[in-house]
Structure formats: structure tokens, C-alpha cells
Design a protein around this motif. Sequence first.
Motif, mmCIF file in Angstrom:
data_model
loop_
_atom_site.group_PDB
_atom_site.id
_atom_site.type_symbol
_atom_site.label_atom_id
_atom_site.label_comp_id
_atom_site.label_asym_id
_atom_site.label_seq_id
_atom_site.Cartn_x
_atom_site.Cartn_y
_atom_site.Cartn_z
ATOM 1 N N ALA A 284 4.924 12.896 -13.860
ATOM 2 C CA ALA A 284 4.986 12.372 -12.502
ATOM 3 C C ALA A 284 4.281 13.329 -11.541
ATOM 4 C CB ALA A 284 6.439 12.177 -12.073
ATOM 5 N N SER A 285 3.613 12.762 -10.542
ATOM 6 C CA SER A 285 2.889 13.567 -9.571
ATOM 7 C C SER A 285 3.847 14.146 -8.528
ATOM 8 C CB SER A 285 1.815 12.726 -8.891
ATOM 9 O OG SER A 285 2.403 11.664 -8.168
ATOM 10 N N GLU A 286 3.349 15.089 -7.772
ATOM 11 C CA GLU A 286 4.165 15.711 -6.728
ATOM 12 C C GLU A 286 4.550 14.698 -5.656
ATOM 13 O OE1 GLU A 286 3.916 19.505 -3.618
ATOM 14 O OE2 GLU A 286 2.292 19.077 -5.052
ATOM 15 N N GLU A 287 3.640 13.792 -5.343
ATOM 16 C CA GLU A 287 3.921 12.768 -4.330
ATOM 17 C C GLU A 287 5.050 11.841 -4.765
ATOM 18 O OE1 GLU A 287 1.545 9.221 -1.892
ATOM 19 O OE2 GLU A 287 0.496 10.493 -3.352
ATOM 20 N N GLN A 288 5.048 11.458 -6.045
ATOM 21 C CA GLN A 288 6.116 10.575 -6.544
ATOM 22 C C GLN A 288 7.471 11.267 -6.490
ATOM 23 O OE1 GLN A 288 4.502 9.681 -10.437
ATOM 24 N NE2 GLN A 288 3.741 7.678 -9.770
ATOM 25 N N LEU A 289 7.519 12.533 -6.845
ATOM 26 C CA LEU A 289 8.789 13.254 -6.809
ATOM 27 C C LEU A 289 9.292 13.408 -5.370
ATOM 28 C CD1 LEU A 289 8.044 16.042 -9.443
ATOM 29 C CD2 LEU A 289 9.498 14.038 -9.748
ATOM 30 N N ILE A 290 8.386 13.712 -4.448
ATOM 31 C CA ILE A 290 8.793 13.860 -3.050
ATOM 32 C C ILE A 290 9.305 12.541 -2.492
ATOM 33 C CG2 ILE A 290 7.937 14.346 -0.733
ATOM 34 C CD1 ILE A 290 6.021 16.381 -1.992
ATOM 35 N N THR A 291 8.655 11.440 -2.843
ATOM 36 C CA THR A 291 9.107 10.118 -2.380
ATOM 37 C C THR A 291 10.490 9.786 -2.912
ATOM 38 O OG1 THR A 291 6.798 9.381 -2.328
ATOM 39 C CG2 THR A 291 8.500 7.678 -2.288
ATOM 40 N N ASP A 292 10.722 10.121 -4.175
ATOM 41 C CA ASP A 292 12.034 9.842 -4.776
ATOM 42 C C ASP A 292 13.124 10.667 -4.101
ATOM 43 O OD1 ASP A 292 13.478 8.315 -6.498
ATOM 44 O OD2 ASP A 292 13.162 9.568 -8.263
ATOM 45 N N VAL A 293 12.841 11.933 -3.813
ATOM 46 C CA VAL A 293 13.831 12.793 -3.172
ATOM 47 C C VAL A 293 14.144 12.309 -1.760
ATOM 48 C CG1 VAL A 293 14.252 15.118 -2.289
ATOM 49 C CG2 VAL A 293 13.288 14.827 -4.565
ATOM 50 N N LYS A 294 13.127 11.932 -0.990
ATOM 51 C CA LYS A 294 13.354 11.462 0.382
ATOM 52 C C LYS A 294 14.147 10.158 0.405
ATOM 53 C CE LYS A 294 9.363 13.675 2.542
ATOM 54 N NZ LYS A 294 8.088 13.464 3.287
ATOM 55 N N ARG A 295 13.860 9.274 -0.528
ATOM 56 C CA ARG A 295 14.606 8.012 -0.570
ATOM 57 C C ARG A 295 16.082 8.247 -0.863
ATOM 58 N NH1 ARG A 295 15.754 4.672 -4.740
ATOM 59 N NH2 ARG A 295 14.440 5.911 -6.132
ATOM 60 N N LEU A 296 16.391 9.158 -1.787
ATOM 61 C CA LEU A 296 17.790 9.460 -2.116
ATOM 62 C C LEU A 296 18.485 10.217 -0.989
ATOM 63 C CD1 LEU A 296 17.332 10.492 -5.858
ATOM 64 C CD2 LEU A 296 18.153 8.312 -4.968
ATOM 65 N N GLN A 297 17.742 11.062 -0.273
ATOM 66 C CA GLN A 297 18.330 11.737 0.880
ATOM 67 C C GLN A 297 18.697 10.741 1.976
ATOM 68 O OE1 GLN A 297 15.424 14.669 1.973
ATOM 69 N NE2 GLN A 297 16.249 16.246 0.581
ATOM 70 N N ALA A 298 17.868 9.717 2.165
ATOM 71 C CA ALA A 298 18.168 8.681 3.159
ATOM 72 C C ALA A 298 19.417 7.895 2.757
ATOM 73 C CB ALA A 298 16.966 7.745 3.307
ATOM 74 N N GLN A 299 19.588 7.632 1.449
ATOM 75 C CA GLN A 299 20.800 6.948 0.987
ATOM 76 C C GLN A 299 22.040 7.787 1.280
ATOM 77 O OE1 GLN A 299 20.602 5.793 -3.114
ATOM 78 N NE2 GLN A 299 18.859 4.409 -2.838
ATOM 79 N N TRP A 300 21.966 9.086 1.066
ATOM 80 C CA TRP A 300 23.124 9.953 1.303
ATOM 81 C C TRP A 300 23.469 10.019 2.790
ATOM 82 C CZ3 TRP A 300 27.375 11.592 -0.292
ATOM 83 C CH2 TRP A 300 27.992 12.723 0.232
ATOM 84 N N GLU A 301 22.466 10.055 3.638
ATOM 85 C CA GLU A 301 22.734 10.044 5.076
ATOM 86 C C GLU A 301 23.379 8.735 5.517
ATOM 87 O OE1 GLU A 301 19.036 10.837 6.921
ATOM 88 O OE2 GLU A 301 18.923 12.937 6.237
#
Length: 619
Positions: A284-301
Motif C-alpha cells: 500500500a502507498s503512503e497516500e492510501q495509509l494516510i487516507t485510511d488513518v484519517k477516515r478512522l480518526q473521523a469515525q472516532w471523533e
Amino acid sequence: MARKKAEETVAPVATQLIFQAPDLPTPKVNPRSGKLAAEEKAAAKPEKPIRKEKSEKPKKTREKESKAVESDESAKEPGSTRMDAKRNRRRDSRDSSRRRSSVTESEFLARRESVERTMVVREKDSRIQIGVLEDGMLVEHYVAESQGASLIGNVYLGKVQNVLPSMEAAFVDIGRGRNAVLYSGEVDWEAAETGNQPRRIELALKTGDQVLVQVTKDPVGQKGARLTSQVSLPGRFLVYVPGGSMSGISRKLPEGERQRLKQILKDVLAEDAGVIVRTAAEGASEEQLITDVKRLQAQWESINSKSEGGKAPLLLHSEPDLLVKIIRDVFNEDFQKLVVSGSESMKTIKEYLDSVAPDLVERLVEHKGDEDIFDHFRIGDQIVKALDRKVYLPSGGSLVIDRTEAMTVIDVNTGKFIGSGGNLEETVTKNNLEAAEEIVRQLRLRDIGGIIVVDFIDMIQESNQEAVRRRLLECLSRDRTKNQVSEVTSLGLVQMTRKKIGVGLLETFSTTCECCNGRGVTLHEEPRFRMPEAPAGKGKNKKKAKEEVVKKVVTPEQADAFKSVVSQIAAASTIEEPKEPEGKTEILNAVLESLPEGPAPKKAKRRRVINLGRSKSQE
């Protein structure tokens, strides 16, 4: 002068002292070597060191020491014993994982290319069935219904109903009927405000408190759902753990890929969060990992904002349906294709892959034709065989799988397998190696969890035992469910544990019998005795005895009466309009009843014939 000379010539009197030594034995000397005999014996047989016997202490002293030891042990364990046991298991598992060598690039590619994987999805009658095939064999099966959705992964704002300190558990109402259970080992102690007090659940939770929990196991039977207050949000490439200080990467990835992913996530993650990187993150590319992390952070908020103003019990976050969950967690680059039967399922999968993994869309295939997709891949036949108690191996051996309340027991038998030369040890080892592969397949297909005991056929050599255990571990590496295998015991048993998450295959396709209530036997009020069957006579020269027919005896008077009845019937048949003579039936019945039966033949007594000449010759 003479007197002086006399004084000079007189010598002084001397005192003599005589010492007498005690009688000692004369040492024996070897004339050949010139050494003492005692020294030669000591050199030939060295004396064993003499143990100093400990002086026995008085009873009162021993009692005081035992009480002191007990007080020390109680002082060492002020918290939960369940938590201590769980901590020890985690430490042991970490030690065993550290001893394992990391996967090299060649081993990783060889493992991927060795198995041809296919996923099959069938949509039929508001029910979705998913099968995972490896080399054409069914290894995993999932069923999703529109009415009964799984609760695993859902996040709730629950209300504590009761706290049981003796059970180290709290029962929480999550709005799903039966109360769910939260054990002390699943409490987030860093978030709980207990101060310097020991970690006890009665100090962290009180009746009526609101607590943020996540479901880890669905309710089964009389047991409610299992909860945890350590929330984790799964994504495509990683699992986001808010409040976690540690991060982990799948050990199935090669070492170079692990270092690359670790360097990327070091700059992306916040200090108060952790992640667990999946095997699907390989490449997986760096962009894909960053997108996945941001999406999960938004769910937690979003979950935090809902919990602040909500009133328990309340659903804060729900996992997607099983179809999307399986595609997210299971389907990756290891699969050659994904065959789907059903327009709605095809649309859902395509939309998800377009948004998350567009490189896997080309492996999506739609099944067309009148033939059922499960019949095309022979999945139905394999499910029927998996529901049976006995499983036959290709070489002729068999497995017998029995499930009890506490554990699952698997017995390995050679059956018709006789080997191909060699000795018994080699034959048994080959059968056990084949059984190890099939056992892992059955565990995955039947979704068996809990304690599992495997009774392999006894092997004498330890190298063969280790080879069977190694084969078992290699096959379990394909299983994504958490498991742990212990060493081979002195009785030749292999003990292992496998995490139980959902409902097994047998529970999905069966219901409890109303007659025996699942016990398998029918009980009676009175004792039931089974008469032993008479063994059939053995021998080639023995002939079956013919059944003797009992003949009826007729007197002359009865014969004349019978002739008259026959003549009346013959006369009535000559009339143009035949009519049944009156009383004909009564006459026939009277004649037949009047006929006596002969005496029953007596059974001939069996006589034993002894051939004296033969017996003498044999003697």
C-alpha cells in the motif's frame, strides 16, 4: 682436691620419656603398583557427596513460615487474578513470538503462490452465503441474513446494571435485550479513575454508570454478548486504536515491508493513538495509509461527540453488513478472483472496491447462467460432509470430531491406510501429517473455537512428533483467527486454543432435537434390556434344518360333511343366475374350525459326537 675430682666425675641423672602409639591397622600396599589399596579403590569408584540432612524444624516454626509465605503472596497480588492470568498468557505468547524468525521475502512469495484462492458469493432468498476456496476445497463459510445481523464491532453507550466483585465482571445494558458482560480484564484501566487503589472492577464501575463499550463476541445460547472498553476501529489496511500507546504490524509480512510501513506510520499517527497494521497493507502507498488513518480518526471523533450528549443505552457506531466486512477483512491480493451471483451483492461489492481498493476490481467476476454457483464449485457437497461427525482422509484414514460443553476432541485413526513399505513408525507419521492438514481445514470450515484436544496416533520418535506439530503450525498460519498451540504431551495429545467469535457451521444448519434435547439418546421410565442375538452357526458342512409342515388330521365324518358342502356349491353354480347359497360361509368356517391340528414336532436334541481317534492323534 680429691673431693672436687669426685664431684666432677659424677654424671647428672637423665630422665627418659617413653611414648606408646596405639595399635593401628597396617595399610595394604599393592606390590605391583606400589600404591595403597584404599587409594586405588577411591580412584576407581569416586565416592558420592554426602548430603547434609536438614534438621527438622519444630511445628510452630513451620506454621509461622507458611503463614508468612501466604501473606507475601497475598501482598504480591492485590488486583484481579483474572488479569494476572491474562497478563501471563500475553507474556508467554510474546516470548514465543519473539523466538519465531521473521518471514523472508522468498518465503512470503512462496506462501502466496502455493495456494490458489477463490471467493464465492451467492445471494438467494434474502440470504447471502460466502465461501472461501483454497485449491478447490472449501475452507471458510459465512452466512448473512437480513434479519439476524452480527453485533461484533458495534460501539454502544451502555448502562451498568450490576457489578459482581466475586466474578470480576459487570453486566451492562446495551439495549439488545439480554445484558452483556464486561470482565475486569477488558476494562480500560488507563481511562478509569481509580487512583492508587488496586485494579478492581467494583472500584472502577458502579451501578448506574454510563460506559463506552464495544462488542467482541455475539450472544450464544444463554450467554450474553462479550464487551470491552478498549475500542478499536478496523479499516482496510489497519486497525485504529484510540488511546493506545503501542503499534503493531502483521508478522506475515516480510521484514523489509514491515520497516517501510513502520516509517510511514511514525509521522502520521498522533501520540495518543495506536494502530495494528493488517497483512492487506502489503504494497500500500503512503497516500492510501494516510487516507485510511484519517477516515478512522473521523469515525472516532463522531463516536465521542455522540457519547457526550447521549443517554444510555445508545448505539454509537455500527459495523457494515457481513458482506462488506468479509470483503474488507478477507479479500486481498492473495485471491485470484471473486465470483458473485446476485445483482444487489455485485453492486455493493463493486462500489466498495471502487472507493477502497480499485486495483482489485479487475478480479471481480459475475456468475451468469442457470446453474447454481454453489453447485458449480461443489460447495454444497462439501458443506454436507463437514456436518458429519466422521471425516475421511484421502489415503484411507479418518477423523472423528466430537464437541462437548468444555472442549472439542478430535481423534485420528489410520482406518484403511496401511502405508507403502517401511515400518509402523513411518506409516503412522504419514497418516498424522495428512490428518494435521485436514484438521486445520475442518477447524476453519466448522468455525470451532475454545479448547481443542487432538489425539494423534502415538509416535515414538520425538523428531516425528515435532514434524507433525510443525505441519500443524504451518497450516494454521493461513487461519486469520487467533490460535495458540502447545507442546505434545506425554500421552501424545496436542492441546490448542482457537478464539471463538461467531456461531459455528453446525449451529447454522441445525436445530436442537425436541425428543432428546440434543443429547442423542431417548430416555425411558423402565429399564430397557436388549436380548443378545444368537450367533449364526459357523461351519461349511452344517445344513439349515428344514421347517417341518404340521399336517392336519381329518376324520371320515368330517370328510363326508365337506363333500356335501362341495356338492351344494357345484349345484348352485349350474343355475343361470348364480346366487350365493345361504349359510355357505358359515358351513365352511365350521368345517375349517373343526379340523384339528396335529401335535407339534419335538425339537431334536443335539448330540455331541466325539471322534476318539482324531482326538488321540491330535494329542
